[in-house]
Design a protein around this motif. Structure first.
Motif, mmCIF file in Angstrom:
data_model
loop_
_atom_site.group_PDB
_atom_site.id
_atom_site.type_symbol
_atom_site.label_atom_id
_atom_site.label_comp_id
_atom_site.label_asym_id
_atom_site.label_seq_id
_atom_site.Cartn_x
_atom_site.Cartn_y
_atom_site.Cartn_z
ATOM 1 N N PHE A 298 10.510 30.306 -23.345
ATOM 2 C CA PHE A 298 11.565 31.307 -23.433
ATOM 3 C C PHE A 298 12.296 31.078 -24.747
ATOM 4 C CE2 PHE A 298 11.119 31.193 -18.783
ATOM 5 C CZ PHE A 298 11.057 32.547 -18.521
ATOM 6 N N ILE A 299 12.684 32.143 -25.401
ATOM 7 C CA ILE A 299 13.376 32.059 -26.690
ATOM 8 C C ILE A 299 14.789 32.592 -26.515
ATOM 9 C CG2 ILE A 299 13.361 32.784 -29.105
ATOM 10 C CD1 ILE A 299 10.326 33.231 -28.803
ATOM 11 N N THR A 300 15.745 31.897 -27.113
ATOM 12 C CA THR A 300 17.126 32.363 -27.129
ATOM 13 C C THR A 300 17.638 32.296 -28.560
ATOM 14 O OG1 THR A 300 19.295 32.144 -26.071
ATOM 15 C CG2 THR A 300 18.163 30.100 -26.681
ATOM 16 N N HIS A 301 18.790 32.901 -28.805
ATOM 17 C CA HIS A 301 19.336 32.940 -30.155
ATOM 18 C C HIS A 301 20.726 32.319 -30.162
ATOM 19 C CE1 HIS A 301 19.645 34.380 -34.272
ATOM 20 N NE2 HIS A 301 20.889 34.730 -33.993
ATOM 21 N N HIS A 302 20.952 31.407 -31.088
ATOM 22 C CA HIS A 302 22.269 30.793 -31.276
ATOM 23 C C HIS A 302 22.993 31.610 -32.339
ATOM 24 C CE1 HIS A 302 25.416 27.967 -32.196
ATOM 25 N NE2 HIS A 302 24.993 27.153 -31.230
ATOM 26 N N ASN A 303 24.025 32.334 -31.930
ATOM 27 C CA ASN A 303 24.697 33.269 -32.842
ATOM 28 C C ASN A 303 25.382 32.571 -34.016
ATOM 29 O OD1 ASN A 303 23.941 35.585 -31.423
ATOM 30 N ND2 ASN A 303 25.696 35.417 -30.057
ATOM 31 N N ASP A 304 26.151 31.510 -33.752
ATOM 32 C CA ASP A 304 26.890 30.844 -34.829
ATOM 33 C C ASP A 304 25.960 30.250 -35.884
ATOM 34 O OD1 ASP A 304 29.309 31.516 -33.748
ATOM 35 O OD2 ASP A 304 29.668 29.555 -32.827
ATOM 36 N N LEU A 305 24.832 29.726 -35.448
ATOM 37 C CA LEU A 305 23.882 29.132 -36.392
ATOM 38 C C LEU A 305 22.846 30.142 -36.884
ATOM 39 C CD1 LEU A 305 23.224 25.730 -34.576
ATOM 40 C CD2 LEU A 305 24.808 26.192 -36.460
ATOM 41 N N ASP A 306 22.857 31.339 -36.308
ATOM 42 C CA ASP A 306 21.864 32.366 -36.611
ATOM 43 C C ASP A 306 20.456 31.769 -36.566
ATOM 44 O OD1 ASP A 306 20.946 34.919 -37.173
ATOM 45 O OD2 ASP A 306 20.993 34.605 -39.344
ATOM 46 N N LEU A 307 20.144 31.192 -35.393
ATOM 47 C CA LEU A 307 18.928 30.413 -35.253
ATOM 48 C C LEU A 307 18.272 30.719 -33.908
ATOM 49 C CD1 LEU A 307 17.433 28.015 -36.659
ATOM 50 C CD2 LEU A 307 18.886 26.511 -35.292
ATOM 51 N N ASP A 308 16.972 30.999 -33.920
ATOM 52 C CA ASP A 308 16.219 31.138 -32.676
ATOM 53 C C ASP A 308 15.844 29.755 -32.176
ATOM 54 O OD1 ASP A 308 16.277 33.903 -32.522
ATOM 55 O OD2 ASP A 308 14.411 34.156 -33.632
ATOM 56 N N LEU A 309 16.062 29.529 -30.877
ATOM 57 C CA LEU A 309 15.749 28.251 -30.250
ATOM 58 C C LEU A 309 14.901 28.493 -29.014
ATOM 59 C CD1 LEU A 309 19.305 26.686 -30.496
ATOM 60 C CD2 LEU A 309 17.312 26.033 -31.841
ATOM 61 N N PHE A 310 14.169 27.459 -28.606
ATOM 62 C CA PHE A 310 13.314 27.541 -27.438
ATOM 63 C C PHE A 310 13.929 26.745 -26.297
ATOM 64 C CE2 PHE A 310 10.615 27.853 -31.178
ATOM 65 C CZ PHE A 310 9.934 29.030 -30.917
ATOM 66 N N LEU A 311 13.948 27.318 -25.092
ATOM 67 C CA LEU A 311 14.366 26.564 -23.918
ATOM 68 C C LEU A 311 13.236 25.623 -23.550
ATOM 69 C CD1 LEU A 311 16.227 29.116 -23.845
ATOM 70 C CD2 LEU A 311 16.350 28.744 -21.403
#
Length: 117
Positions: A72-85
């Protein structure tokens, strides 16, 4: 207005979205919450008594890894970064074992994006 205590709350969608109503009108559901908590507490106490160390590993990762499921992929808004759960914690556990912590355990969540059984 609360659902009838005699009839209970039957609609599964409502039960999951409004868990507080389900807990109010369904004693069995409340008992399941208590039982789950006691089981986890017992497992934690048992492993701690055997000198295992409880650890916490990251839930969000920069790269997907640890199992073959699609992440699953999510996005960290403050870092403008896609991350994986995380799919599985084993890689972090192995690193800790190699680092000298030979008896570790973790009670946590994994997010496997696999087909439905």
């Amino acid at each position: 207005m609360l659902p009838s205590l005699y009839v209970g709350l039957k609609d599964q969608e409502t039960r999951y979205r409004k868990r507080y109503l389900d807990l109010i009108v369904n004693n069995r559901v409340r008992d399941i919450f208590w039982t789950r908590s006691k089981v986890i507490s017992f497992v934690r106490k048992y492993l701690n008594n055997l000198d295992f160390l409880e650890i916490e590993t990251p839930m969000l990762n920069m790269i997907a890894g640890g199992a073959s499921a699609r992440p699953f992929i999510t996005h960290h808004n403050d870092l403008d970064l896609d991350l994986f759960l995380r799919i599985a914690p084993e890689l972090y556990h192995k690193m800790l074992v190699v680092g000298g912590l030979e008896r570790v355990y973790e009670i946590g969540k994994n997010f496997r994006n696999e087909s439905i059984d």
